[in-house]
Design a protein around this motif. Structure first.
Motif, short mmCIF file in Angstrom:
data_model
loop_
_atom_site.label_atom_id
_atom_site.label_comp_id
_atom_site.label_asym_id
_atom_site.label_seq_id
_atom_site.Cartn_x
_atom_site.Cartn_y
_atom_site.Cartn_z
N TRP A 31 0.80 -1.27 0.02
CA TRP A 31 0.04 0.15 -0.02
C TRP A 31 0.83 1.29 -0.09
CZ3 TRP A 31 -3.68 -1.44 4.72
CH2 TRP A 31 -4.53 -2.46 4.21
N ARG A 91 0.77 5.95 9.07
CA ARG A 91 -0.21 4.94 9.44
C ARG A 91 -1.61 5.72 9.33
NH1 ARG A 91 3.14 4.11 14.28
NH2 ARG A 91 4.34 2.17 13.93
N ILE A 94 -2.59 6.04 5.89
CA ILE A 94 -2.98 4.79 5.38
C ILE A 94 -4.44 4.57 5.57
CG2 ILE A 94 -2.60 2.30 5.48
CD1 ILE A 94 0.36 2.78 4.98
N ARG A 95 -4.75 4.84 7.08
CA ARG A 95 -6.16 4.69 7.53
C ARG A 95 -6.96 5.48 6.69
NH1 ARG A 95 -3.42 5.78 12.77
NH2 ARG A 95 -3.23 3.76 13.66
N TYR A 98 -7.12 3.85 2.95
CA TYR A 98 -7.57 2.52 2.84
C TYR A 98 -8.50 2.59 3.89
CZ TYR A 98 -3.66 1.83 -0.26
OH TYR A 98 -2.99 2.10 -1.31
N THR A 101 -10.25 -1.17 5.43
CA THR A 101 -9.16 -2.42 5.54
C THR A 101 -7.87 -1.72 6.22
OG1 THR A 101 -8.25 -2.07 3.17
CG2 THR A 101 -9.77 -3.89 3.75
N GLY A 102 -7.64 -0.64 5.92
CA GLY A 102 -6.45 0.01 6.52
C GLY A 102 -6.51 0.18 8.26
#
Length: 126
Positions: A31, A91, A94-95, A98, A101-102
């Motif tokens: 990712w 992090r 990415i949260r 995504y 799912t992230g």
């Protein structure tokens, strides 16, 4: 501003290729999140890709499928391993990207490895 990244800026997966001591390329689908003209990646701290980046920060990236099937132009760049504070920013990014799912993957990773068990990587295109 992600004009230097082209289609990497919106790709769900990118093929991050690092190089062994003998120059053999090793590609891994990961990712990635675009920030300014850089690409941010999040991975396990003791992974082989991190070990290879510590030795040789030169990498290539290109859009790919979840299985690592390349789908686009190869971009050469330089990778930099991030500190704990910068990894927290990765992090969070990415949260957000995504959104379903992230957060679940990051939560599972934090429970299994702790926050020190993962690291952010910043890739700057050449």
């Amino acid at each position: 501003m992600t004009h230097g990244l082209g289609e990497l800026a919106t790709a769900n997966y990118v093929l991050l290729t690092t190089f062994r001591k003998d120059g053999t390329p090793v590609g891994t689908p990961v990712w990635a999140v675009a920030r300014e003209d850089k690409l941010l990646v999040w991975t396990v701290t003791d992974s082989w890709k991190v070990k290879r980046i510590r030795r040789n920060p030169e990498v290539t990236v290109q859009p790919c499928s979840a299985r690592g099937e390349a789908r686009g132009a190869v971009v050469t760049g330089t990778a930099r391993l991030l500190d704990a504070g910068e990894t927290d920013e990765v992090r969070s990014a990415i949260r957000r990207k995504y959104w379903l799912t992230g957060p679940l993957v990051i939560l599972g990773s934090n429970l299994r490895r702790g926050k020190a068990g993962t690291i952010g990587i910043e890739i700057t295109p050449a």
